[in-house]
Every structure is written in C-alpha cells, then in structure tokens.
Design a protein around this motif. Structure first.
Motif, PDB file in Angstrom:
ATOM      1  N   GLY A   8       0.777  -1.232   0.000  1.00  0.00           N
ATOM      2  CA  GLY A   8       0.000   0.000   0.000  1.00  0.00           C
ATOM      3  C   GLY A   8       0.807   1.279   0.000  1.00  0.00           C
ATOM      4  N   GLY A   9       2.103   1.182   0.137  1.00  0.00           N
ATOM      5  CA  GLY A   9       2.912   2.395   0.106  1.00  0.00           C
ATOM      6  C   GLY A   9       2.992   2.972  -1.299  1.00  0.00           C
ATOM      7  N   GLY A  10       3.587   4.161  -1.394  1.00  0.00           N
ATOM      8  CA  GLY A  10       3.736   4.781  -2.698  1.00  0.00           C
ATOM      9  C   GLY A  10       4.009   6.253  -2.588  1.00  0.00           C
ATOM     10  N   LEU A  11       3.881   6.926  -3.704  1.00  0.00           N
ATOM     11  CA  LEU A  11       4.084   8.372  -3.784  1.00  0.00           C
ATOM     12  C   LEU A  11       2.727   9.062  -3.786  1.00  0.00           C
ATOM     13  N   VAL A  12       2.587  10.057  -2.925  1.00  0.00           N
ATOM     14  CA  VAL A  12       1.328  10.776  -2.820  1.00  0.00           C
ATOM     15  C   VAL A  12       1.627  12.254  -2.610  1.00  0.00           C
ATOM     16  N   GLN A  13       0.741  13.095  -3.073  1.00  0.00           N
ATOM     17  CA  GLN A  13       0.922  14.532  -2.894  1.00  0.00           C
ATOM     18  C   GLN A  13       0.527  14.944  -1.476  1.00  0.00           C
ATOM     19  N   PRO A  14       1.077  16.045  -0.991  1.00  0.00           N
ATOM     20  CA  PRO A  14       0.648  16.539   0.330  1.00  0.00           C
ATOM     21  C   PRO A  14      -0.863  16.726   0.365  1.00  0.00           C
ATOM     22  N   GLY A  15      -1.446  16.312   1.483  1.00  0.00           N
ATOM     23  CA  GLY A  15      -2.890  16.364   1.635  1.00  0.00           C
ATOM     24  C   GLY A  15      -3.602  15.111   1.189  1.00  0.00           C
ATOM     25  N   GLY A  16      -2.881  14.228   0.539  1.00  0.00           N
ATOM     26  CA  GLY A  16      -3.480  13.002   0.043  1.00  0.00           C
ATOM     27  C   GLY A  16      -3.594  11.921   1.102  1.00  0.00           C
ATOM     28  N   SER A  17      -4.073  10.761   0.669  1.00  0.00           N
ATOM     29  CA  SER A  17      -4.309   9.640   1.581  1.00  0.00           C
ATOM     30  C   SER A  17      -3.712   8.359   1.026  1.00  0.00           C
ATOM     31  N   LEU A  18      -3.360   7.473   1.920  1.00  0.00           N
ATOM     32  CA  LEU A  18      -2.930   6.124   1.581  1.00  0.00           C
ATOM     33  C   LEU A  18      -3.447   5.184   2.656  1.00  0.00           C
ATOM     34  N   ARG A  19      -3.666   3.943   2.282  1.00  0.00           N
ATOM     35  CA  ARG A  19      -3.991   2.917   3.267  1.00  0.00           C
ATOM     36  C   ARG A  19      -2.972   1.792   3.154  1.00  0.00           C
ATOM     37  N   LEU A  20      -2.270   1.569   4.237  1.00  0.00           N
ATOM     38  CA  LEU A  20      -1.302   0.485   4.285  1.00  0.00           C
ATOM     39  C   LEU A  20      -1.987  -0.783   4.796  1.00  0.00           C
ATOM     40  N   SER A  21      -1.590  -1.906   4.224  1.00  0.00           N
ATOM     41  CA  SER A  21      -2.102  -3.203   4.653  1.00  0.00           C
ATOM     42  C   SER A  21      -0.974  -4.030   5.252  1.00  0.00           C
ATOM     43  N   CYS A  22      -1.331  -4.819   6.223  1.00  0.00           N
ATOM     44  CA  CYS A  22      -0.375  -5.715   6.900  1.00  0.00           C
ATOM     45  C   CYS A  22      -1.061  -7.066   7.006  1.00  0.00           C
ATOM     46  N   ALA A  23      -0.739  -7.952   6.078  1.00  0.00           N
ATOM     47  CA  ALA A  23      -1.417  -9.239   5.996  1.00  0.00           C
ATOM     48  C   ALA A  23      -0.620 -10.323   6.702  1.00  0.00           C
ATOM     49  N   ALA A  24      -1.300 -11.060   7.558  1.00  0.00           N
ATOM     50  CA  ALA A  24      -0.658 -12.175   8.259  1.00  0.00           C
ATOM     51  C   ALA A  24      -0.693 -13.430   7.392  1.00  0.00           C
TER      52      ALA A  24
END
Length: 118
Positions: A8-24
């Motif tokens: 879920g990581g990546g490049l995003v502009q200021p003010g933007g959103s990301l959702r990281l996932s952590c899968a077991a």
C-alpha cells in the motif's frame, strides 16, 4: 512459515491519503497487539500507532493523531493503517508489528515506502 506482508505504500501529494495493509501469513492476528512504526531517512524507528490485543484500546503519536487510524478485517487476517492529510514529514518506510506478548511470537513486516511530495 509465519510472516507479515505489507503493501500500500507509494508516492502521494501533500494532503493526500494512503492505506497500508499488513497481511498475516500462516497465522491469525486475533489476540495480537498491532503496532505501526516508521523510519525516516537518517532517523531512528518511531512508533506511531498501536492497538491492544482485544482491539479495544489504541494509541497514536501526537504527530499523526487525528490523521491516521487503525483497523483490521473481521477475519483478523489483515491490519490496516489509514493515513489522511499526509505531509512531507510523513515520508518514511512504514513497518507493522504483531506481538502476542510471548517470546517468539513477535513478527515484523518487511516495510513499505511512503513518499509525500509534490
């Protein structure tokens, strides 16, 4: 083999959103405390969010409070870090951790890069 896989990581502009996932993989996150950490270039690893093993109590660092939130899927296979209103200073490698509270049952994700830049 038990492990955590982040995405879920990546490049995003200021003010933007990301959702990281952590899968077991190979185990359930049920009864594990989940922690989220990050490490910016040239800095040490810092804890930013955590949820206790029954999901009833959470903590967020002042630097992310009100912008980041944690959750998990009902099957307790994946934990999430929702990141909103991202700032350039949020740029870092983000890691998840699952801790059962017993020696030998502590897992780390491989890390995912988050870059906030215009």
């Amino acid at each position: 083999q038990e492990k955590l896989v982040e995405s879920g990581g990546g490049l995003v502009q200021p003010g933007g959103s990301l959702r990281l996932s952590c899968a077991a993989s190979g185990f359930s996150l049920d009864h594990y405390s989940i922690g989220w950490f990050r490490q910016a270039p040239g800095k040490g690893r810092e804890g930013i969010s955590c949820v206790n093993n029954n999901g009833r109590h959470s903590w967020h660092a002042n630097s992310v409070k009100g912008r980041f939130s944690t959750s998990s899927d009902p099957a307790k296979t994946t934990a999430y870090l929702q990141m909103n209103s991202l700032k350039p200073e949020d740029t870092a490698v983000y890691y998840c951790n699952a801790d059962f509270g017993v020696a030998g049952y502590d897992y780390w994700g491989q890390g995912t890069q988050v870059t906030v830049s215009s």
